[in-house]
Design a protein around this motif. Structure first.
Motif, PDB file in Angstrom:
ATOM      1  N   ASP A  11     -84.937  12.360 -21.253  1.00 10.99           N
ATOM      2  CA  ASP A  11     -83.640  12.595 -20.626  1.00 10.99           C
ATOM      3  C   ASP A  11     -83.596  14.015 -20.088  1.00 10.99           C
ATOM      4  OD1 ASP A  11     -82.860  10.074 -21.355  1.00 10.99           O
ATOM      5  OD2 ASP A  11     -81.439  10.712 -22.896  1.00 10.99           O
ATOM      6  N   ASN A  12     -83.199  14.148 -18.824  1.00  3.69           N
ATOM      7  CA  ASN A  12     -83.004  15.447 -18.181  1.00  3.69           C
ATOM      8  C   ASN A  12     -84.248  16.322 -18.214  1.00  3.69           C
ATOM      9  OD1 ASN A  12     -80.249  14.653 -17.930  1.00  3.69           O
ATOM     10  ND2 ASN A  12     -79.913  15.352 -19.999  1.00  3.69           N
ATOM     11  N   GLY A  13     -85.423  15.690 -18.298  1.00  2.00           N
ATOM     12  CA  GLY A  13     -86.652  16.467 -18.396  1.00  2.00           C
ATOM     13  C   GLY A  13     -87.858  15.758 -17.825  1.00  2.00           C
ATOM     14  N   SER A  14     -88.974  16.006 -18.440  1.00  2.00           N
ATOM     15  CA  SER A  14     -90.286  15.592 -17.933  1.00  2.00           C
ATOM     16  C   SER A  14     -90.677  14.174 -18.334  1.00  2.00           C
ATOM     17  CB  SER A  14     -91.333  16.554 -18.486  1.00  2.00           C
ATOM     18  OG  SER A  14     -91.384  16.432 -19.903  1.00  2.00           O
ATOM     19  N   ILE A  58     -82.523  24.824 -14.138  1.00  2.00           N
ATOM     20  CA  ILE A  58     -81.770  24.300 -12.987  1.00  2.00           C
ATOM     21  C   ILE A  58     -80.795  23.193 -13.397  1.00  2.00           C
ATOM     22  CG2 ILE A  58     -83.621  24.911 -11.386  1.00  2.00           C
ATOM     23  CD1 ILE A  58     -84.176  21.813 -11.234  1.00  2.00           C
ATOM     24  N   GLU A  59     -80.761  22.902 -14.688  1.00  2.00           N
ATOM     25  CA  GLU A  59     -79.871  21.872 -15.236  1.00  2.00           C
ATOM     26  C   GLU A  59     -80.098  20.495 -14.589  1.00  2.00           C
ATOM     27  OE1 GLU A  59     -75.823  23.306 -15.372  1.00  2.00           O
ATOM     28  OE2 GLU A  59     -76.456  25.158 -16.354  1.00  2.00           O
ATOM     29  N   PHE A  60     -81.374  20.120 -14.485  1.00  2.00           N
ATOM     30  CA  PHE A  60     -81.757  18.809 -13.964  1.00  2.00           C
ATOM     31  C   PHE A  60     -81.124  17.720 -14.817  1.00  2.00           C
ATOM     32  CE2 PHE A  60     -84.918  15.265 -14.151  1.00  2.00           C
ATOM     33  CZ  PHE A  60     -84.861  14.857 -12.839  1.00  2.00           C
ATOM     34  N   LYS A  61     -80.549  16.727 -14.167  1.00  2.00           N
ATOM     35  CA  LYS A  61     -79.896  15.623 -14.883  1.00  2.00           C
ATOM     36  C   LYS A  61     -80.463  14.283 -14.425  1.00  2.00           C
ATOM     37  CE  LYS A  61     -76.940  18.268 -16.990  1.00  2.00           C
ATOM     38  NZ  LYS A  61     -77.482  18.881 -18.163  1.00  2.00           N
ATOM     39  N   SER A  62     -80.995  13.545 -15.352  1.00  2.00           N
ATOM     40  CA  SER A  62     -81.444  12.176 -15.110  1.00  2.00           C
ATOM     41  C   SER A  62     -81.752  11.540 -16.450  1.00  2.00           C
ATOM     42  CB  SER A  62     -82.702  12.157 -14.243  1.00  2.00           C
ATOM     43  OG  SER A  62     -83.111  10.830 -14.015  1.00  2.00           O
ATOM     44  N   ALA A  63     -81.181  10.412 -16.702  1.00  2.00           N
ATOM     45  CA  ALA A  63     -81.392   9.708 -17.965  1.00  2.00           C
ATOM     46  C   ALA A  63     -81.503   8.206 -17.701  1.00  2.00           C
ATOM     47  CB  ALA A  63     -80.261  10.013 -18.940  1.00  2.00           C
ATOM     48  N   PRO A  64     -82.559   7.781 -16.972  1.00  2.00           N
ATOM     49  CA  PRO A  64     -82.700   6.361 -16.664  1.00  2.00           C
ATOM     50  C   PRO A  64     -83.000   5.537 -17.911  1.00  2.00           C
ATOM     51  CG  PRO A  64     -84.675   7.531 -16.003  1.00  2.00           C
ATOM     52  CD  PRO A  64     -83.696   8.562 -16.479  1.00  2.00           C
ATOM     53  N   ARG A  65     -82.641   4.289 -17.874  1.00  2.00           N
ATOM     54  CA  ARG A  65     -82.890   3.363 -18.983  1.00  2.00           C
ATOM     55  C   ARG A  65     -83.541   2.102 -18.457  1.00  2.00           C
ATOM     56  NH1 ARG A  65     -82.111   7.414 -21.215  1.00  2.00           N
ATOM     57  NH2 ARG A  65     -80.776   7.847 -22.968  1.00  2.00           N
ATOM     58  N   ALA A  66     -84.506   1.597 -19.185  1.00  2.00           N
ATOM     59  CA  ALA A  66     -85.131   0.319 -18.839  1.00  2.00           C
ATOM     60  C   ALA A  66     -84.104  -0.791 -19.040  1.00  2.00           C
ATOM     61  CB  ALA A  66     -86.365   0.078 -19.702  1.00  2.00           C
ATOM     62  N   THR A  67     -84.110  -1.734 -18.145  1.00  2.10           N
ATOM     63  CA  THR A  67     -83.141  -2.838 -18.285  1.00  2.10           C
ATOM     64  C   THR A  67     -83.854  -4.142 -18.519  1.00  2.10           C
ATOM     65  OG1 THR A  67     -83.113  -3.139 -15.889  1.00  2.10           O
ATOM     66  CG2 THR A  67     -81.404  -1.763 -16.848  1.00  2.10           C
TER      67      THR A  67
END
Length: 67
Positions: A11-14, A58-67
């Motif tokens: 989440d929010n990272g690599s 840079i406060e990158f935001k992304s928290a994808p989830r498998a569906t």
């Protein structure tokens, strides 16, 4: 038999890669890696394709989830 490779989307990272993998650039050159390393997902690392932690600054935001 080789070890299972795991790719974790943080989440929010690599992307965290664990296992015996070979990382190759578009020209076929092999990157030197360890058994565990992180790939940049934010696009701002000074050490691409590897993560250097810039996503926090840079406060990158992304928290994808498998569906």
């Amino acid at each position: 038999m080789s070890e299972k490779v795991v790719i974790k989307v943080n989440d929010n990272g690599s992307y965290r890669i664990t296992g015996d993998v070979e990382l190759i650039d578009a020209e076929g050159n092999v990157y030197e890696t360890k058994k565990s390393f992180s790939l940049c997902r934010c696009g701002h690392s000074e050490n691409k394709p590897f993560c250097d932690g810039t996503h926090r600054r840079i406060e990158f935001k992304s928290a994808p989830r498998a569906t």
